[in-house]
Motif scaffolding. Sequence first.
Motif, PDB file in Angstrom:
ATOM      1  N   UNK A  41       0.827  -1.216   0.000  1.00  0.00           N
ATOM      2  CA  UNK A  41       0.000   0.000   0.000  1.00  0.00           C
ATOM      3  C   UNK A  41       0.857   1.258   0.000  1.00  0.00           C
ATOM      4  N   UNK A  42       1.922   1.262   0.794  1.00  0.00           N
ATOM      5  CA  UNK A  42       2.790   2.450   0.828  1.00  0.00           C
ATOM      6  C   UNK A  42       3.524   2.621  -0.499  1.00  0.00           C
ATOM      7  N   UNK A  43       3.970   1.519  -1.085  1.00  0.00           N
ATOM      8  CA  UNK A  43       4.630   1.603  -2.397  1.00  0.00           C
ATOM      9  C   UNK A  43       3.691   2.132  -3.466  1.00  0.00           C
ATOM     10  N   UNK A  44       2.475   1.625  -3.459  1.00  0.00           N
ATOM     11  CA  UNK A  44       1.478   2.092  -4.424  1.00  0.00           C
ATOM     12  C   UNK A  44       1.150   3.569  -4.193  1.00  0.00           C
ATOM     13  N   UNK A  45       0.987   3.950  -2.933  1.00  0.00           N
ATOM     14  CA  UNK A  45       0.656   5.349  -2.622  1.00  0.00           C
ATOM     15  C   UNK A  45       1.788   6.301  -3.007  1.00  0.00           C
ATOM     16  N   UNK A  46       3.022   5.925  -2.690  1.00  0.00           N
ATOM     17  CA  UNK A  46       4.149   6.783  -3.058  1.00  0.00           C
ATOM     18  C   UNK A  46       4.291   6.838  -4.577  1.00  0.00           C
ATOM     19  N   UNK A  47       4.126   5.692  -5.221  1.00  0.00           N
ATOM     20  CA  UNK A  47       4.186   5.677  -6.680  1.00  0.00           C
ATOM     21  C   UNK A  47       3.128   6.575  -7.292  1.00  0.00           C
ATOM     22  N   UNK A  48       1.920   6.517  -6.745  1.00  0.00           N
ATOM     23  CA  UNK A  48       0.829   7.363  -7.255  1.00  0.00           C
ATOM     24  C   UNK A  48       1.162   8.852  -7.086  1.00  0.00           C
ATOM     25  N   UNK A  49       1.706   9.205  -5.920  1.00  0.00           N
ATOM     26  CA  UNK A  49       2.053  10.607  -5.671  1.00  0.00           C
ATOM     27  C   UNK A  49       3.143  11.065  -6.645  1.00  0.00           C
ATOM     28  N   UNK A  50       4.132  10.206  -6.871  1.00  0.00           N
ATOM     29  CA  UNK A  50       5.200  10.562  -7.818  1.00  0.00           C
ATOM     30  C   UNK A  50       4.653  10.682  -9.243  1.00  0.00           C
ATOM     31  N   UNK A  51       3.805   9.743  -9.635  1.00  0.00           N
ATOM     32  CA  UNK A  51       3.236   9.795 -10.991  1.00  0.00           C
ATOM     33  C   UNK A  51       2.386  11.042 -11.175  1.00  0.00           C
ATOM     34  N   UNK A  52       1.620  11.380 -10.143  1.00  0.00           N
ATOM     35  CA  UNK A  52       0.793  12.597 -10.216  1.00  0.00           C
ATOM     36  C   UNK A  52       1.658  13.851 -10.325  1.00  0.00           C
ATOM     37  N   UNK A  53       2.865  13.767  -9.815  1.00  0.00           N
ATOM     38  CA  UNK A  53       3.798  14.896  -9.892  1.00  0.00           C
ATOM     39  C   UNK A  53       4.625  14.872 -11.170  1.00  0.00           C
ATOM     40  N   UNK A  54       4.266  13.997 -12.101  1.00  0.00           N
ATOM     41  CA  UNK A  54       4.980  13.948 -13.372  1.00  0.00           C
ATOM     42  C   UNK A  54       6.266  13.148 -13.329  1.00  0.00           C
TER      43      UNK A  54
END
Length: 174
Positions: free
Chosen positions: A100-113
């Motif tokens: 869950x933390x990996x997915x959440x951090x990945x999502x935040x990074x992807x949203x930031x381009x």
Amino acid sequence: MLGIVLALLWTLRAALTTAALRGYAWVAVGLVLVAAAGRTWHQQGYWKDSFTLFDHAVRVTEGNYLAYNNRGHALYEAGRVDEAMADYRRSLEINPRYADAGNNLGHALAERGQPTAAIPLYRTALAAKPGQRDIMVNLANALSDVGQTEEATRLYEEVLAREPDQVNALNGLG
């Protein structure tokens, strides 16, 4: 505290049946109830919202990767993305395979381009939770963003084979 309170009350109930202890037992019952009510009042302040609850959990525990991830999610929802990412990273430091933390951090990074930085996080999360739809779609989105459309298409199709109406996979595949 509920278990402790019940054990105390059962003990006091037994004391109430003994005539010599009856007066003291009623006083003890009252003290236990007052103490439980006071502790409940104190604890309810930590349950005001998710941020307050998980902020408290982070402060009073050690190595609590769940609390860091959940506080990160509350921070993310509040628009405090940098702080959320720090909490996701802390969660992963404690438990590197916590999906869950990996997915959440990945999502935040992807949203930031930053889809390239998100991809290894999604891969690790997917290895920890194989077949997890949200992680698969997030990984496929990031792969698509960096031009790896063949693998992205395979992931979208795998999700759609199990869940034909999955909107994010349909959108990504489209």
